[in-house]
Design a protein around this motif. Structure first.
Motif, mmCIF file in Angstrom:
data_model
loop_
_atom_site.group_PDB
_atom_site.id
_atom_site.type_symbol
_atom_site.label_atom_id
_atom_site.label_comp_id
_atom_site.label_asym_id
_atom_site.label_seq_id
_atom_site.Cartn_x
_atom_site.Cartn_y
_atom_site.Cartn_z
ATOM 1 N N GLY A 13 0.847 -1.181 0.000
ATOM 2 C CA GLY A 13 0.000 0.000 0.000
ATOM 3 C C GLY A 13 0.890 1.241 0.000
ATOM 4 N N ALA A 14 0.270 2.404 0.024
ATOM 5 C CA ALA A 14 1.033 3.659 -0.033
ATOM 6 C C ALA A 14 1.672 3.948 1.325
ATOM 7 N N VAL A 15 3.003 4.084 1.322
ATOM 8 C CA VAL A 15 3.752 4.434 2.531
ATOM 9 C C VAL A 15 4.288 5.851 2.340
ATOM 10 N N ARG A 16 3.746 6.806 3.093
ATOM 11 C CA ARG A 16 4.195 8.196 2.971
ATOM 12 C C ARG A 16 5.344 8.473 3.939
ATOM 13 N N HIS A 17 6.342 9.143 3.436
ATOM 14 C CA HIS A 17 7.538 9.423 4.235
ATOM 15 C C HIS A 17 7.963 10.858 3.993
ATOM 16 N N THR A 18 7.901 11.660 5.026
ATOM 17 C CA THR A 18 8.382 13.038 4.947
ATOM 18 C C THR A 18 9.782 13.086 5.536
ATOM 19 N N TYR A 19 10.731 13.544 4.753
ATOM 20 C CA TYR A 19 12.105 13.666 5.244
ATOM 21 C C TYR A 19 12.583 15.096 5.048
ATOM 22 N N THR A 20 13.567 15.483 5.850
ATOM 23 C CA THR A 20 14.058 16.851 5.880
ATOM 24 C C THR A 20 15.525 16.907 5.452
ATOM 25 N N ALA A 59 16.691 4.126 -1.506
ATOM 26 C CA ALA A 59 16.485 2.748 -1.022
ATOM 27 C C ALA A 59 15.939 2.704 0.396
ATOM 28 N N VAL A 60 16.174 3.751 1.199
ATOM 29 C CA VAL A 60 15.738 3.714 2.602
ATOM 30 C C VAL A 60 14.480 4.543 2.843
ATOM 31 N N LEU A 61 14.006 5.264 1.838
ATOM 32 C CA LEU A 61 12.827 6.106 2.012
ATOM 33 C C LEU A 61 11.544 5.293 1.813
#
Length: 290
Positions: A13-20, A59-61
């Motif tokens: 499913g959709a995995v949302r990831h906010t990174y800075t 690869a890690v996001l």
């Protein structure tokens, strides 16, 4: 026993990831960037002034996490899982900060036979949540040592083409990439908190004299070296990178990237642990914009 139908049908499913920008710099620090504080090329990855992202960070996001351990009905022996190969294809430069959406699925499961293990391939697409643009496609190949024989001789899916071997003879170029003694402690902060990489007791139970570096960190360091050597230090020029993980690395060792030019837009490479003269990453190929 591994359930082929359930495992092949798995979707994250959709995995949302906010990174800075902080996450981007921390990932680069985990790959040894910034070890020379006077090297402007390294500072681009760890200093907010003119910051750029290392493309292997894709690869890690938006990782689906330890889904094989959490989904017991799939029948996968998670404790006998080994990371075998990793690849990434870049469709756009990775932003230094964004919200991305990862969607992962199983694309191939190969039964090597009873007592010989199985091979499972997971594909992850990574898109920019704001624009919908495809940023990267990552491919992870896992060796499931405890799951051979699930197809009762039917073989599961057909095997994927083998990664090409590096050329014979001496490499055309070599680049030393030192790892810090605390490299695994830094790299784990980018998401992989497996105790094997930090706890001496866990490492000893797994048969290692001390905690080992993450395989994706070794792969990411190779990517950083390829960007430096073959892409003129410009990460946006890297289009694809893939390699086989062949042996663990101990933090503090010096990695040696050995590479060969293949035509104008491709490089073959492997990585050797200098102190043990041991190949730890092999069958590497990278493609870049010329």
């Amino acid at each position: 026993m591994l359930d082929y139908e359930k495992t092949k049908a798995w979707r994250s499913g959709a995995v949302r990831h906010t990174y800075t920008v902080r996450d981007t710099m921390l990932y680069a620090l985990g790959l040894g960037a910034g070890s020379d504080p006077l090297d402007a090329a390294q500072l681009r990855y760890v200093y907010e002034k003119d910051l750029v992202a290392l493309p292997t960070m894709a690869a890690v996001l938006a990782s689906p996490g330890a889904w094989m351990r959490e989904r017991s009905e799939l029948g996968i022996d998670f404790l006998k899982l080994v990371h075998g190969e990793q690849g990434v294809t870049l469709h756009a430069p990775l932003p230094v900060a964004a919200t991305v959406v990862g969607e992962s699925r199983v694309t191939r499961i190969i039964d090597k036979g009873e007592g010989k293990g199985a091979v499972l391939t997971v594909e992850k697409t990574l898109t920019d949540d704001a624009t919908g643009q495809l940023v990267a496609v990552c491919e992870q190949v896992l060796f499931l040592r405890g799951d051979g024989g699930f197809s009762q001789g039917q073989g599961g899916d057909a095997a994927a083409p083998a990664l090409p071997a590096v050329p014979e003879g001496a490499p055309e170029s070599m680049l030393e990439l030192p790892t810090r003694p605390e490299a695994a402690l830094v790299y784990r902060l980018s998401g992989d908190t497996n105790a094997l990489h930090v706890d001496p007791q866990v490492a000893a139970k797994a048969g290692f004299p001390r905690p080992i570096l993450h395989g994706l960190a070794t792969w990411g360091m190779a990517g950083r070296g390829v960007v430096q050597q073959a892409c003129g230090g410009e990460p946006h020029r890297l289009r694809a990178l893939q390699a086989r993980l062949t042996a663990p690395v101990f933090p503090g060792e010096t990695l040696v990237l050995e590479s060969w030019r293949i035509g104008t837009d491709e490089v073959a490479f492997r990585v050797r642990a200098k102190e043990r003269d041991l190949v730890v990453l092999n069958n590497g190929r990278a493609r870049m914009d010329v």
